[in-house]
Motif scaffolding. Sequence first.
Motif, PDB file in Angstrom:
ATOM      1  N   GLU A 139      18.862 -50.226 -63.756  1.00 26.29           N
ATOM      2  CA  GLU A 139      18.133 -51.227 -62.977  1.00 26.29           C
ATOM      3  C   GLU A 139      16.875 -51.677 -63.703  1.00 26.29           C
ATOM      4  O   GLU A 139      16.518 -52.861 -63.691  1.00 26.29           O
ATOM      5  N   GLN A 140      16.191 -50.709 -64.342  1.00 21.87           N
ATOM      6  CA  GLN A 140      14.988 -51.051 -65.092  1.00 21.87           C
ATOM      7  C   GLN A 140      15.327 -51.915 -66.309  1.00 21.87           C
ATOM      8  O   GLN A 140      14.624 -52.882 -66.610  1.00 21.87           O
ATOM      9  N   GLN A 141      16.387 -51.556 -67.005  1.00 25.56           N
ATOM     10  CA  GLN A 141      16.809 -52.344 -68.169  1.00 25.56           C
ATOM     11  C   GLN A 141      17.131 -53.780 -67.763  1.00 25.56           C
ATOM     12  O   GLN A 141      16.771 -54.735 -68.457  1.00 25.56           O
ATOM     13  N   LEU A 142      17.801 -53.923 -66.654  1.00 24.17           N
ATOM     14  CA  LEU A 142      18.134 -55.263 -66.169  1.00 24.17           C
ATOM     15  C   LEU A 142      16.881 -56.038 -65.788  1.00 24.17           C
ATOM     16  O   LEU A 142      16.770 -57.242 -66.071  1.00 24.17           O
ATOM     17  N   ALA A 143      15.938 -55.370 -65.140  1.00 20.32           N
ATOM     18  CA  ALA A 143      14.702 -56.037 -64.741  1.00 20.32           C
ATOM     19  C   ALA A 143      13.947 -56.563 -65.956  1.00 20.32           C
ATOM     20  O   ALA A 143      13.405 -57.674 -65.954  1.00 20.32           O
ATOM     21  N   ILE A 144      13.907 -55.747 -67.002  1.00 19.76           N
ATOM     22  CA  ILE A 144      13.232 -56.177 -68.229  1.00 19.76           C
ATOM     23  C   ILE A 144      13.974 -57.359 -68.847  1.00 19.76           C
ATOM     24  O   ILE A 144      13.372 -58.352 -69.267  1.00 19.76           O
ATOM     25  N   ALA A 145      15.304 -57.273 -68.886  1.00 18.21           N
ATOM     26  CA  ALA A 145      16.100 -58.338 -69.505  1.00 18.21           C
ATOM     27  C   ALA A 145      15.961 -59.655 -68.754  1.00 18.21           C
ATOM     28  O   ALA A 145      15.920 -60.726 -69.365  1.00 18.21           O
ATOM     29  N   PHE A 183      18.086 -54.426 -74.813  1.00 19.05           N
ATOM     30  CA  PHE A 183      17.916 -53.752 -73.525  1.00 19.05           C
ATOM     31  C   PHE A 183      19.255 -53.570 -72.803  1.00 19.05           C
ATOM     32  O   PHE A 183      19.423 -52.614 -72.046  1.00 19.05           O
ATOM     33  N   LEU A 184      20.202 -54.498 -73.033  1.00 23.90           N
ATOM     34  CA  LEU A 184      21.438 -54.485 -72.250  1.00 23.90           C
ATOM     35  C   LEU A 184      22.620 -53.866 -72.976  1.00 23.90           C
ATOM     36  O   LEU A 184      23.512 -53.297 -72.335  1.00 23.90           O
ATOM     37  N   LEU A 222      24.041 -62.097 -68.268  1.00 25.00           N
ATOM     38  CA  LEU A 222      22.779 -62.423 -68.932  1.00 25.00           C
ATOM     39  C   LEU A 222      22.961 -62.643 -70.436  1.00 25.00           C
ATOM     40  O   LEU A 222      22.115 -63.277 -71.080  1.00 25.00           O
ATOM     41  N   LEU A 223      24.062 -62.142 -70.999  1.00 30.49           N
ATOM     42  CA  LEU A 223      24.305 -62.278 -72.437  1.00 30.49           C
ATOM     43  C   LEU A 223      25.364 -63.329 -72.761  1.00 30.49           C
ATOM     44  O   LEU A 223      25.619 -63.607 -73.938  1.00 30.49           O
ATOM     45  N   ASP A 246      30.193 -61.703 -77.514  1.00 31.61           N
ATOM     46  CA  ASP A 246      30.850 -60.454 -77.919  1.00 31.61           C
ATOM     47  C   ASP A 246      30.294 -59.267 -77.141  1.00 31.61           C
ATOM     48  O   ASP A 246      31.049 -58.419 -76.637  1.00 31.61           O
ATOM     49  N   ASP A 247      28.948 -59.207 -77.058  1.00 33.35           N
ATOM     50  CA  ASP A 247      28.330 -58.124 -76.278  1.00 33.35           C
ATOM     51  C   ASP A 247      28.676 -58.258 -74.802  1.00 33.35           C
ATOM     52  O   ASP A 247      28.903 -57.247 -74.116  1.00 33.35           O
TER      53      ASP A 247
END
Length: 313
Positions: A37-43, A55-56, A76-77, A83-84
């Motif tokens: 959740e934190q990684q997503l918030a930053i992204a 981050f993702l 988000l990517l 690819d990611d």
Amino acid sequence: MRRRLTLNRGQRSLLVVCLVAIVIHLIPLLLPRNEPEQQLAIARAMSTVSQRVPFLRPLKDDSKATPAELREAATLLLDGAPDDAHTLALEAERRNPQEVETQLLLARICDVERMSRCVSTALSRAESLAPADARPDVLRAELLEKDGDVTGAAAAMERAHGKAPEDPLIGLRYVRLLSEARRGEEALAVLRKLEGRVPHARLLVEQGRVHSREGHDAEAVKLFRAAVAEDPKLGVGYFELGLAWHRLGRPDRAEEALRQADRLDRTDPKALAALCAIQLKERRIDDARLTRMDLERRFSGQPELIRQSCSIP
């Protein structure tokens, strides 16, 4: 002495405010960074895909990441790092193979990657997972239309409409595709069934659009005028009315309707762009220059639209 005390109190208040602000900004840095959740918030706070990737990408190997979180990360990517995005979506599928949302996302990713067989496989899986769900058919229609297959898109949307006949958005999209496939009578029949679920003025606009595509602009003008009379704030009604007046050879009325559409929605450049294109077609170069100046002043962030619709010779 009293003045110095007042000053000290003011300084203390300012110091407290500054400390609170610093703490608020430090909180995200103090939270554990391995939490999905934190990684997503930053992204989400990042402005570019390249900034989000570090981050993702690790979420694929994070056992705490849910399929929904993996799908959001992939979304988000999608524009910039397909690819990611594909890798994350496949991991979401591995963790829960029964979710339709993952298959729909995979179809979108595969379309970006120009992998037509992968698109077809993902959509087929989505349909088998939820036979009564209209979303796979809607997405298939969207992708077929993007590729220029209006007939195939209309057929896919027909299936979607059959699964969700009460959904007005699906109904309106079906109408538009039927009309573009030159099946005007069928489109009008679907519109009649949408009465009561779509505002009447909007139905009049859609009926007018069908008639316009059939080349019946005089009838279309009547419907567009009835729509804006019923709802004077219906910008799309004035926009379509302006185009129809232009096709009927009434430039004065076309400009009046398009300017009213622009007044009703100052955030949409479409009406001004259409007006400039009409002025250029009529060789009203000085008027077109003024319209272009207005476009450049208000919509400087859309240079390509301005260039395509309002390129002064």
